[in-house]
Design an enzyme around this catalytic site. Structure first.
Site, short mmCIF file in Angstrom:
data_model
loop_
_atom_site.label_atom_id
_atom_site.label_comp_id
_atom_site.label_asym_id
_atom_site.label_seq_id
_atom_site.Cartn_x
_atom_site.Cartn_y
_atom_site.Cartn_z
N TYR A 108 0.86 -1.18 0.00
CA TYR A 108 0.00 0.00 0.00
C TYR A 108 0.90 1.24 0.00
O TYR A 108 1.87 1.30 0.75
CB TYR A 108 -0.89 0.02 1.25
CG TYR A 108 -1.71 1.28 1.34
CD1 TYR A 108 -2.98 1.35 0.77
CD2 TYR A 108 -1.20 2.43 1.94
CE1 TYR A 108 -3.72 2.52 0.81
CE2 TYR A 108 -1.93 3.61 1.99
CZ TYR A 108 -3.19 3.63 1.42
OH TYR A 108 -3.92 4.80 1.45
N GLU A 196 -3.10 7.74 -4.40
CA GLU A 196 -2.96 6.44 -3.73
C GLU A 196 -2.71 5.33 -4.75
O GLU A 196 -3.34 5.28 -5.79
CB GLU A 196 -4.26 6.14 -2.96
CG GLU A 196 -4.28 4.81 -2.24
CD GLU A 196 -5.65 4.51 -1.66
OE1 GLU A 196 -5.81 4.66 -0.44
OE2 GLU A 196 -6.56 4.12 -2.42
#
Ligand code: GDP
Ligand code: MN
Length: 385
Positions: A108, A196
């Site tokens: 992530y 992101e």
């Protein structure tokens, strides 16, 4: 302002971040043709303004072009419900077809604006992927967070510390350093509120690649990015919110029955509180702004009436810059135009309040005026219960 995954990927790719080969399809035939181009084995991804698509069946690995076409037929026009969309879901109108990539490891990575420190902060985790929320809740120590000093910017050594913390070494570590620095450039130059990559992966072939991307632009910076409005997909918004945007009204749909027309965001919030206090449930938050014109009030009124959940209307206006009689005219005009049968309770104060109330009471509408905010709120709540 939110972007689709494929748009976010186009942007990060322009900044040197590797992404899989892909094509955007608008029909299931295009899905099939794109799948053929990538040799049959590919990933078919519904494009909606929400994450959690993988778990909701919106991201599918297929093995033949015909299978891709079938998934396309199934997804197009469907309202995909994920844990981020709410129960109504979001309609799929675009599909991204990408070559399938063999994944060895998932990470992530994101950069977002931290409102508390007023700085960008970088968040990375070697665990997570589609379960990042769970990792954050259960084992926050596995998540690395770095607040970026806006004067010095993100330094390569800091990006390297993150890459090492993710367990990357050698040339993969250096690739990751460059990727992180490039993502930071995206944030700065494109005025992102969020950029992101989840998951960022190492492929079985040993390359770093962004498998999913999400970008949210800062709406306050739209004026310096002429390309933004063209990237907006209005089909992903509530139609009433689009209309409100056109007239510069701040409108947010809520799930109660009392439509609220208020001037000023602070007053709007106080209004919702007072309604709740008396047991009422607001159907929306609608702020017409400090200096609302008659036309703006009329538009706001029409937007409220288009919401089928609304059973009564509460108008709470403080006429400072705006005169109460002008506001009353706007309400009467709009109510007559759309034949409003619903009960209306008005609480007005400020300049020319008596004239305004008189206009409303003589208008023939189903309208009452409250003496105070509390009195008016109580009236609308008891009328609907
Ligand atoms: P999200 O669920 O909306 O965040 O959608 P993602 O684009 O992140 O896709 C969900 C998951 O599907 C990812 O976390 C990956 O594990 C998996 N996935 C996506 N693309 C590929 C691919 O090309 N190959 C493989 N094996 N898995 C993929
Ligand atoms: Mn994802």
């Amino acid at each position: 302002m939110n972007l689709h995954e494929y748009q976010a990927k186009e942007i990060i790719a322009a900044y040197g971040i590797p992404i899989p080969r892909g094509r955007v399809a608008l029909t299931s035939d295009q899905v099939e043709r794109a799948a053929k181009e990538f040799g049959g084995r590919c990933v078919v991804k519904a494009q909606i303004h929400a994450g959690g698509r993988g778990k909701a069946g919106g991201v599918r690995l297929v093995h033949h072009p015909e299978q891709a076409q079938d998934v396309g037929k199934e997804l197009f026009g469907k309202r995909l419900v994920t844990h981020q969309t709410g129960p109504e879901g979001l309609k799929v109108r675009r599909i991204l077809v990408e070559e399938a990539v063999e994944i060895a490891r998932e990470f992530y990575l994101s950069i977002t604006l931290d409102r508390a420190s007023s700085r960008y902060c970088l968040i990375a985790s070697a665990e997570g992927g589609v379960d990042i929320e769970e990792v954050a809740a259960k084992s926050p120590e596995k998540i690395h967070i770095l607040t970026i000093d806006p004067f010095f910017g993100l330094r390569p050594y800091q990006a390297r510390q993150i890459a090492l913390a993710l367990g990357l070494a050698g040339s993969l570590c250096e690739d990751c350093v460059n990727l992180i620095l490039n993502l930071y450039r995206v944030c700065l130059e494109k005025d992102c509120f969020l950029a992101e990559i989840n998951p960022l992966v190492v492929t079985k072939a040993g390359w770093l690649m962004a498998m999913d991307a999400k970008i949210t632009f800062d709406d306050n910076a739209i004026f310096r990015h002429r390309e933004y409005p063209d990237m907006m997909d209005y089909s992903q918004l509530d139609p009433l919110e689009i209309n409100a945007g056109k007239y510069d009204l701040a409108y947010i749909k809520l799930d109660g029955t009392i439509g609220c027309l208020v001037n000023g965001a602070g007053l709007a919030m106080a209004t919702l509180d007072v309604l709740k206090e008396f047991g009422g449930e607001p159907a929306n938050f609608l702020d017409v702004g400090g200096g609302a014109s008659r036309e703006k009030v009329a538009e706001a009124f029409k937007i409220i009436l288009q919401d089928d959940d609304v059973k009564g209307i509460f108008v709470n206006i403080f006429g400072g810059i705006m005169r109460c009689d002008v506001i009353a005219q706007g309400i009467i005009e709009a109510a007559n135009e759309v034949h409003c049968p619903l009960p209306i309770v008005v609480r007005m104060d400020g300049s020319r309040v008596e004239e305004g109330k008189k206009l409303l009471l003589e208008s023939g509408l189903n309208v009452q005026c409250g003496d105070s905010l509390g009195d008016a709120a109580q009236r609308i709540v008891s009328m609907l219960s």
